[in-house]
Design an enzyme around this catalytic site. Structure first.
Site, short mmCIF file in Angstrom:
data_model
loop_
_atom_site.label_atom_id
_atom_site.label_comp_id
_atom_site.label_asym_id
_atom_site.label_seq_id
_atom_site.Cartn_x
_atom_site.Cartn_y
_atom_site.Cartn_z
N ARG A 1 -27.66 37.83 24.74
CA ARG A 1 -26.78 36.75 24.22
C ARG A 1 -27.48 35.89 23.19
NH1 ARG A 1 -25.54 36.93 29.61
NH2 ARG A 1 -23.55 37.95 30.00
N LYS B 1 -26.05 28.23 -2.05
CA LYS B 1 -25.40 28.82 -0.88
C LYS B 1 -25.63 27.93 0.35
CE LYS B 1 -24.40 32.84 1.84
NZ LYS B 1 -24.39 34.28 2.01
N HIS C 1 -14.38 44.05 -3.81
CA HIS C 1 -14.18 44.75 -2.53
C HIS C 1 -13.17 45.88 -2.68
CE1 HIS C 1 -15.78 41.06 -0.15
NE2 HIS C 1 -16.74 41.92 -0.41
N ASN D 1 -17.01 33.83 -2.42
CA ASN D 1 -16.39 35.13 -2.70
C ASN D 1 -15.88 35.24 -4.13
OD1 ASN D 1 -16.59 36.76 -0.44
ND2 ASN D 1 -15.05 35.55 0.63
N HIS E 1 -15.16 38.55 -5.80
CA HIS E 1 -15.26 39.57 -4.76
C HIS E 1 -13.93 40.24 -4.40
CE1 HIS E 1 -19.29 38.11 -4.37
NE2 HIS E 1 -19.56 38.89 -3.35
N GLU F 1 -16.72 29.40 7.50
CA GLU F 1 -15.74 29.80 6.51
C GLU F 1 -14.33 29.33 6.84
OE1 GLU F 1 -16.67 33.52 4.72
OE2 GLU F 1 -14.70 33.71 3.82
N ARG G 1 -16.59 27.81 2.09
CA ARG G 1 -17.44 29.00 2.05
C ARG G 1 -16.75 30.17 1.36
NH1 ARG G 1 -21.82 30.96 6.64
NH2 ARG G 1 -22.52 32.76 5.46
N GLU H 1 -24.78 39.08 -8.07
CA GLU H 1 -24.54 37.89 -7.23
C GLU H 1 -25.09 36.65 -7.92
OE1 GLU H 1 -22.69 37.52 -4.69
OE2 GLU H 1 -22.41 39.53 -3.89
N LYS I 1 -24.35 34.87 8.47
CA LYS I 1 -23.34 35.89 8.75
C LYS I 1 -24.07 37.20 9.05
CE LYS I 1 -19.23 34.81 6.03
NZ LYS I 1 -18.40 35.35 4.94
N HIS J 1 -22.85 46.97 -5.03
CA HIS J 1 -22.04 45.78 -4.76
C HIS J 1 -22.06 44.78 -5.92
CE1 HIS J 1 -20.13 42.63 -2.45
NE2 HIS J 1 -21.15 41.83 -2.67
P1 NAD Z 1 -29.64 47.61 1.03
O1 NAD Z 1 -30.06 46.80 2.19
O2 NAD Z 1 -29.04 48.94 1.29
O3 NAD Z 1 -30.90 47.76 0.07
C1 NAD Z 1 -30.79 48.56 -1.08
C2 NAD Z 1 -31.88 49.64 -1.11
O4 NAD Z 1 -33.09 49.04 -1.55
C3 NAD Z 1 -32.19 50.28 0.21
O5 NAD Z 1 -32.46 51.63 0.01
C4 NAD Z 1 -33.43 49.55 0.68
O6 NAD Z 1 -34.22 50.29 1.57
C5 NAD Z 1 -34.13 49.36 -0.64
N1 NAD Z 1 -35.07 48.25 -0.68
C6 NAD Z 1 -34.88 47.00 -0.22
N2 NAD Z 1 -35.92 46.24 -0.54
C7 NAD Z 1 -36.80 47.02 -1.22
C8 NAD Z 1 -38.05 46.79 -1.84
N3 NAD Z 1 -38.60 45.58 -1.86
N4 NAD Z 1 -38.66 47.84 -2.45
C9 NAD Z 1 -38.07 49.05 -2.50
N5 NAD Z 1 -36.88 49.32 -1.94
C10 NAD Z 1 -36.25 48.32 -1.31
O7 NAD Z 1 -28.60 46.82 0.11
P2 NAD Z 1 -28.52 45.29 -0.32
O8 NAD Z 1 -27.87 45.32 -1.63
O9 NAD Z 1 -29.78 44.59 -0.13
O10 NAD Z 1 -27.51 44.68 0.76
C11 NAD Z 1 -26.20 45.15 0.85
C12 NAD Z 1 -25.64 44.76 2.19
O11 NAD Z 1 -25.67 43.34 2.32
C13 NAD Z 1 -24.20 45.19 2.39
O12 NAD Z 1 -24.10 45.84 3.64
C14 NAD Z 1 -23.42 43.89 2.39
O13 NAD Z 1 -22.28 43.94 3.20
C15 NAD Z 1 -24.44 42.93 2.92
N6 NAD Z 1 -24.20 41.53 2.54
C16 NAD Z 1 -24.16 40.60 3.53
C17 NAD Z 1 -23.94 39.26 3.22
C18 NAD Z 1 -23.96 38.23 4.31
O14 NAD Z 1 -23.65 37.06 4.05
N7 NAD Z 1 -24.33 38.60 5.52
C19 NAD Z 1 -23.74 38.86 1.89
C20 NAD Z 1 -23.80 39.84 0.90
C21 NAD Z 1 -24.01 41.17 1.23
#
Ligand code: NAD
Length: 335
Positions: A110, A202, A227, A220, A223, A212, A216, A174, A132, A239
């Site tokens: 938990r 942020k 999306h 988006n 977005h 949200e 918040r 972003e 989140k 993304h």
């Molecule tokens: P990701 O986590 O898949 O990373 C992209 C790639 O880069 C992966 O292959 C990873 O292993 C690699 N990588 C990461 N850091 C590295 C480094 N320093 N050196 C070499 N390779 C590296 O993708 P992302 O774009 O970081 O994140 C996308 C995810 O984030 C999505 O699932 C999205 O839904 C989520 N997200 C969440 C929020 C939130 O508020 N929680 C906001 C925006 C996005």
């Protein structure tokens, strides 16, 4: 090192931004933590040393790994290792790792404290900040999750040196968004300052509206179409690239609704061009299909909902007709 506080009462925490921030892990561990479960991905060229007993748990690469099975596996491994509620989970990676490990931390026993060591630009300016967490279902992205604030976030900009260029660009998408959410002067900042300014922006929004209920949703910006483009799943878009196209669309839509003038639309294009981000719809985009997907957006409780720019800044707008939304897509080349 730049410290950005996230003000959430007794759940407040600091985000440390700068080269070498990952080496500050020991300083930010919750008091009394005896063990650290490090969650990361194979081949990620970033290691951390929490300075206490630790074990590494790997999750697979890619969006597909962000699922309930991964969370179950993590929790089972934590349990077999004997992780307790006074210990800590350390997520080391991009948004896939921080979202999935953050959610596992939220539900294991938990809730155990989690620290995010964000290693992608997108995770540093967005995913790791604000609490989140969650995973995908076959029915859609991020459908299961929890608000679970980290105990600290380390945004080590040195780790970005190994980030593949396309992933870097995705993070820039972003960052481009924040230019229109009150950080107009980002263009002249160096990378550390830029990341810190985005985090601060942020953080301010999250501090005001953690769950949200209102403000918040402004994060988006760009977005709604992004999306839809991602859900259509026919296009090879990261993304942040989809967000960049979504920002152009949001600007065009705001202009078509008389909310902003042509110069403001040009401002959007100028910022996106400065980051070498895409601005055109992918070839073969179908306006009606994209509108149908945009109707499934989480903001859309009754018809289409967009975050749109206007004379008093960005706000959620609920009265855009499907026809207008489709017309603007067609003006950008959709069929
Ligand atoms: P990701 O986590 O898949 O990373 C992209 C790639 O880069 C992966 O292959 C990873 O292993 C690699 N990588 C990461 N850091 C590295 C480094 N320093 N050196 C070499 N390779 C590296 O993708 P992302 O774009 O970081 O994140 C996308 C995810 O984030 C999505 O699932 C999205 O839904 C989520 N997200 C969440 C929020 C939130 O508020 N929680 C906001 C925006 C996005």
């Amino acid at each position: 090192m730049i410290t950005v506080p996230v003000g959430l009462g007794d759940r407040s925490y600091d985000v440390l931004v700068g080269a070498g921030a990952r080496h500050r892990l020991l300083d930010v561990l919750p008091a009394g933590a005896r063990r650290a479960a490090i969650v990361t991905q194979p081949d990620l060229p970033v290691t951390v040393d929490p300075g206490i007993e630790h074990q590494t748990f790997l999750i697979d690469q890619g969006e597909d790994a962000k699922n309930l099975e991964t969370v179950e596996q993590l929790c089972r491994q934590f349990s077999r290792w004997g992780l307790t509620r006074t210990d800590v989970v350390v997520a080391v990676g991009g948004g896939v790792v921080t979202d999935a490990a953050g959610f596992a931390a939220a539900v294991y026993h938990r809730g155990v404290p989690v620290i995010h060591v964000a290693t992608s630009l997108l995770a540093q300016v967005d995913a790791a900040i604000g609490g989140k967490t969650g995973v995908n279902l076959p029915e859609g992205k991020n459908l299961v999750g929890a608000f679970w604030q980290p105990a600290a976030v380390l945004c080590d900009t040195e780790t970005l040196e190994t980030l593949p260029p396309r992933e870097y660009r995705s993070g820039l998408g972003e960052i481009a968004k924040y230019h229109f959410l009150g950080a107009e002067d980002l263009a002249d900042c160096n990378l550390d300052e830029k990341v810190a300014r985005c985090v601060a922006l942020k953080a301010a929004v999250v501090a005001e509206d953690e769950r949200e209920g209102g403000k918040r949703a402004l994060l988006n910006y760009g977005h709604t179409l992004a999306h839809a483009l991602e859900t259509a799943n026919e296009y090879d878009l990261r993304h942040g690239e989809a967000v960049a196209i979504g920002l152009v669309y949001a600007a065009n839509l705001a202009h078509a609704l008389g909310r902003i003038d042509a110069a403001r639309v040009d401002d959007h294009r100028h910022v996106l061009a400065s980051y070498d981000l895409p601005m055109d719809l992918p070839p073969g985009s179908d306006a009606d299909a994209l509108v149908r997907l945009m109707l499934r957006d989480k903001k859309a409780t009754d018809g289409l909902a967009f975050v749109l720019d206007g004379s008093s800044g960005v706000e959620v707008v609920n009265d855009v007709t499907e026809r207008k939304a489709a017309d603007v897509l067609r003006s950008m080349g959709a069929s």
